[in-house]
Scaffold this motif. Structure first.
Motif, PDB file in Angstrom:
ATOM      1  N   CYS A  16       0.866  -1.705   0.301  1.00 23.36           N
ATOM      2  CA  CYS A  16      -0.156  -0.241  -0.099  1.00 23.36           C
ATOM      3  C   CYS A  16       0.986   1.651   0.068  1.00 23.36           C
ATOM      4  O   CYS A  16       0.349   1.953  -0.592  1.00 23.36           O
ATOM      5  CB  CYS A  16      -1.044   0.315   1.348  1.00 23.36           C
ATOM      6  N   PHE A  17       2.269   1.094   1.053  1.00 23.38           N
ATOM      7  CA  PHE A  17       2.617   2.448   1.156  1.00 23.38           C
ATOM      8  C   PHE A  17       3.263   2.853  -0.508  1.00 23.38           C
ATOM      9  O   PHE A  17       3.223   3.823  -0.705  1.00 23.38           O
ATOM     10  CB  PHE A  17       3.505   2.204   1.795  1.00 23.38           C
ATOM     11  N   PHE A  18       3.904   0.921  -0.333  1.00 21.65           N
ATOM     12  CA  PHE A  18       4.285   2.296  -2.337  1.00 21.65           C
ATOM     13  C   PHE A  18       3.673   2.625  -3.481  1.00 21.65           C
ATOM     14  O   PHE A  18       3.973   3.789  -3.908  1.00 21.65           O
ATOM     15  CB  PHE A  18       4.689   0.380  -2.842  1.00 21.65           C
ATOM     16  N   ARG A  19       1.984   1.774  -3.767  1.00 21.55           N
ATOM     17  CA  ARG A  19       1.638   2.458  -4.387  1.00 21.55           C
ATOM     18  C   ARG A  19       0.674   4.316  -4.345  1.00 21.55           C
ATOM     19  O   ARG A  19       0.998   4.809  -5.116  1.00 21.55           O
ATOM     20  CB  ARG A  19      -0.108   1.424  -4.018  1.00 21.55           C
ATOM     21  N   LEU A  20       0.207   4.108  -2.459  1.00 19.99           N
ATOM     22  CA  LEU A  20       0.224   5.838  -2.527  1.00 19.99           C
ATOM     23  C   LEU A  20       1.827   6.337  -2.505  1.00 19.99           C
ATOM     24  O   LEU A  20       1.760   7.614  -3.416  1.00 19.99           O
ATOM     25  CB  LEU A  20       0.418   5.589  -0.789  1.00 19.99           C
ATOM     26  N   ARG A  21       2.749   5.434  -2.818  1.00 23.43           N
ATOM     27  CA  ARG A  21       4.585   7.318  -3.306  1.00 23.43           C
ATOM     28  C   ARG A  21       3.640   6.758  -5.160  1.00 23.43           C
ATOM     29  O   ARG A  21       4.324   7.991  -5.082  1.00 23.43           O
ATOM     30  CB  ARG A  21       5.429   6.074  -2.732  1.00 23.43           C
ATOM     31  N   SER A  22       4.019   6.174  -5.178  1.00 26.11           N
ATOM     32  CA  SER A  22       3.706   6.197  -6.703  1.00 26.11           C
ATOM     33  C   SER A  22       2.065   7.129  -6.982  1.00 26.11           C
ATOM     34  O   SER A  22       2.977   7.166  -8.640  1.00 26.11           O
ATOM     35  CB  SER A  22       3.015   4.587  -7.435  1.00 26.11           C
ATOM     36  N   ASN A  23       1.366   6.873  -6.378  1.00 26.66           N
ATOM     37  CA  ASN A  23       0.209   7.724  -6.889  1.00 26.66           C
ATOM     38  C   ASN A  23       0.099   8.925  -6.135  1.00 26.66           C
ATOM     39  O   ASN A  23      -0.402  10.307  -6.278  1.00 26.66           O
ATOM     40  CB  ASN A  23      -0.543   7.046  -6.554  1.00 26.66           C
ATOM     41  N   PHE A  24       0.929   9.795  -5.268  1.00 26.49           N
ATOM     42  CA  PHE A  24       1.120  11.383  -3.958  1.00 26.49           C
ATOM     43  C   PHE A  24       1.148  11.949  -5.031  1.00 26.49           C
ATOM     44  O   PHE A  24      -0.195  12.726  -4.803  1.00 26.49           O
ATOM     45  CB  PHE A  24       2.477  10.822  -2.901  1.00 26.49           C
ATOM     46  N   PHE A  25       1.366  12.506  -5.963  1.00 23.72           N
ATOM     47  CA  PHE A  25       1.282  13.595  -6.606  1.00 23.72           C
ATOM     48  C   PHE A  25       0.956  13.921  -7.493  1.00 23.72           C
ATOM     49  O   PHE A  25       0.382  14.637  -8.046  1.00 23.72           O
ATOM     50  CB  PHE A  25       2.908  13.779  -6.414  1.00 23.72           C
ATOM     51  N   LYS A  26       0.304  12.834  -7.752  1.00 24.66           N
ATOM     52  CA  LYS A  26      -1.183  12.540  -8.565  1.00 24.66           C
ATOM     53  C   LYS A  26      -2.411  12.691  -7.641  1.00 24.66           C
ATOM     54  O   LYS A  26      -3.507  13.048  -8.507  1.00 24.66           O
ATOM     55  CB  LYS A  26      -0.549  11.795  -9.312  1.00 24.66           C
ATOM     56  N   SER A  27      -2.012  12.612  -6.075  1.00 28.99           N
ATOM     57  CA  SER A  27      -3.827  12.787  -6.386  1.00 28.99           C
ATOM     58  C   SER A  27      -4.388  13.906  -5.675  1.00 28.99           C
ATOM     59  O   SER A  27      -3.291  15.059  -5.787  1.00 28.99           O
ATOM     60  CB  SER A  27      -3.771  12.143  -4.584  1.00 28.99           C
ATOM     61  N   LEU A  83      -7.941  -1.102  -4.379  1.00 34.81           N
ATOM     62  CA  LEU A  83      -8.555  -1.049  -5.012  1.00 34.81           C
ATOM     63  C   LEU A  83      -8.215  -0.670  -6.205  1.00 34.81           C
ATOM     64  O   LEU A  83      -8.026  -0.690  -7.793  1.00 34.81           O
ATOM     65  CB  LEU A  83      -9.562   0.717  -4.653  1.00 34.81           C
ATOM     66  N   TYR A  84      -6.916  -0.431  -6.312  1.00 31.52           N
ATOM     67  CA  TYR A  84      -5.547  -0.525  -6.797  1.00 31.52           C
ATOM     68  C   TYR A  84      -4.665  -1.191  -7.673  1.00 31.52           C
ATOM     69  O   TYR A  84      -3.889  -0.654  -8.765  1.00 31.52           O
ATOM     70  CB  TYR A  84      -4.530   1.013  -7.020  1.00 31.52           C
ATOM     71  N   ALA A  85      -4.659  -2.564  -7.067  1.00 33.82           N
ATOM     72  CA  ALA A  85      -3.510  -3.532  -6.897  1.00 33.82           C
ATOM     73  C   ALA A  85      -4.108  -3.341  -8.792  1.00 33.82           C
ATOM     74  O   ALA A  85      -5.054  -4.030  -9.811  1.00 33.82           O
ATOM     75  CB  ALA A  85      -3.851  -4.671  -5.886  1.00 33.82           C
ATOM     76  N   THR A  86      -2.838  -3.957  -9.892  1.00 36.07           N
ATOM     77  CA  THR A  86      -3.887  -4.519 -11.075  1.00 36.07           C
ATOM     78  C   THR A  86      -3.408  -5.381 -11.429  1.00 36.07           C
ATOM     79  O   THR A  86      -3.639  -6.394 -11.879  1.00 36.07           O
ATOM     80  CB  THR A  86      -1.888  -3.947 -11.902  1.00 36.07           C
ATOM     81  N   SER A  87      -2.559  -6.603 -10.850  1.00 35.11           N
ATOM     82  CA  SER A  87      -2.562  -8.352 -11.277  1.00 35.11           C
ATOM     83  C   SER A  87      -3.812  -9.194 -10.012  1.00 35.11           C
ATOM     84  O   SER A  87      -3.256  -8.851  -8.964  1.00 35.11           O
ATOM     85  CB  SER A  87      -0.890  -8.745 -10.642  1.00 35.11           C
ATOM     86  N   ARG A  88      -4.279  -9.233 -10.867  1.00 36.81           N
ATOM     87  CA  ARG A  88      -5.807  -9.513  -9.626  1.00 36.81           C
ATOM     88  C   ARG A  88      -5.604 -11.192  -9.360  1.00 36.81           C
ATOM     89  O   ARG A  88      -5.758 -11.037  -7.720  1.00 36.81           O
ATOM     90  CB  ARG A  88      -7.219 -10.037 -11.201  1.00 36.81           C
ATOM     91  N   TRP A  89      -4.416 -12.310  -9.861  1.00 41.28           N
ATOM     92  CA  TRP A  89      -4.567 -13.498  -9.179  1.00 41.28           C
ATOM     93  C   TRP A  89      -3.267 -13.047  -7.573  1.00 41.28           C
ATOM     94  O   TRP A  89      -3.740 -13.803  -6.931  1.00 41.28           O
ATOM     95  CB  TRP A  89      -3.767 -14.374 -10.145  1.00 41.28           C
TER      96      TRP A  89
END
Length: 329
Positions: A242-253, A302-308
């Motif tokens: 989650c923190f990695f996902r937040l970091r990648s989207n942080f400045f886009k939010s 919600l934002y994870a991409t690899s469903r499996w």
């Protein structure tokens, strides 16, 4: 399962109730017949006649706790979607709260921290309103009263006062009147408690309320069963992702989203570290951390991409919770 809850479909309320029952009914297999029930702190028990340390039927306690968790899950879901913190409405916050609140068996019964989670949700709702409101003194006063009320139920809740001040730093330019209003709100609750103690001739004990705050922070924590804490492995993995996902989207939010997740992070830290105040520390204290953790979980799924991968990860967490309810080792 995750894919279904990614959609804001009312039918998910039904599936949420089913999952809640599955996560709790297994505990009754090895559970004791009765459990201890304490709803308010010792200094406030005179306010609730007959409320002392009692035992209650464990199935009844689990049932009431399950209903409370279900209501809280829907409230959290409403607040997250109301402020559009994820950019998309879903039922993932509710699903994650139901899951996290069933992580350990002490979480499954009625307790003071579980009741206080209603106040945590109320606080989050009001704290997020700091961002757009021009005058927040009344909200700050209300928040101080909420912390005061929560301290009567569960003394470690007093540290949520720091959450108010963290929110003021994150969301607002400095204004001493906002800070003073929060203090006045807290003092108001204990002023009326002091009046009650004076009228009942207990004012000499009033200062003892805050004596536990002077307790030294423990150098170690006694853990009775290390096997049960294996459940923290998927929890930590999901949080890291989650923190990695937040970091990648942080400045886009949006600014509100960035500030909100900063607030949730500090809420998690403050709630977790407040455990030392209770001399009879119990694991259910960490239910106070369940709300920010559930929101972090929901953001990742919600934002994870690899469903499996994310479906497998959630299944392992879900299955692990049930497995450790059946096994007492």
């Amino acid at each position: 399962m995750i894919s279904a809850f990614r959609n804001y479909n009312p039918i998910n309320i039904f599936w949420l109730a089913i999952l809640l029952v599955i996560l709790r009914v297994c505990y009754l297999y090895n559970a004791p017949a009765n459990t201890e029930l304490v709803l308010v702190e010792s200094f406030a028990r005179s306010l609730v006649p007959g409320n002392n340390i009692n035992t209650t039927s464990l199935p009844v306690s689990v049932l009431i706790a399950g209903v409370i968790v279900f209501i809280q899950a829907l409230l959290i879901n409403y607040v997250v979607n109301l402020y559009n913190l994820f950019g998309k409405s879903s039922f993932l916050p509710a699903l994650m709260y139901v899951t996290v609140s069933g992580l350990f068996t002490p979480f499954l019964t009625l307790s003071q921290p579980l009741i206080c989670n209603f106040l945590v949700i109320w606080m989050i709702y009001k704290l997020l309103s700091f961002y757009k409101n021009q005058d927040i003194k009344s909200n700050a006063y209300d928040l101080g009263m909420i912390v005061g009320l929560g301290s009567i139920f569960y003394l470690p809740f007093i540290y949520f006062f720091l959450v108010i001040w963290v929110a003021l730093i994150i969301f607002r330019p400095f204004d001493w009147r906002d800070w003073a209003a929060s203090i006045m709100g807290y003092v108001t609750v204990f002023f009326f408690l002091a009046v009650y103690d004076y009228l009942t001739d207990h004012i000499h004990d009033f200062y003892k309320i805050w004596l536990p705050l002077g307790t030294a922070f423990p150098g170690s924590i006694k853990i009775l069963n290390y096997y049960n804490y294996l459940l923290l492995i998927p929890v930590i993995i999901i949080l890291i992702l989650c923190f990695f996902r937040l970091r990648s989207n942080f400045f886009k939010s949006y600014v509100l989203v960035r500030k909100s997740f900063q607030l949730f992070f500090f809420t998690f830290i403050i709630a977790g570290l407040a455990f030392y105040v209770k001399a009879d520390f119990r694991l259910n204290h960490f239910l106070l951390c369940a709300i920010p953790v559930a929101i972090f979980f929901a953001y990742y799924f919600l934002y994870a991409t690899s469903r499996w991968f994310y479906e497998t990860l959630y299944f392992l967490l879900f299955a692990g919770i049930i497995y450790f309810q059946f096994n007492t080792f």
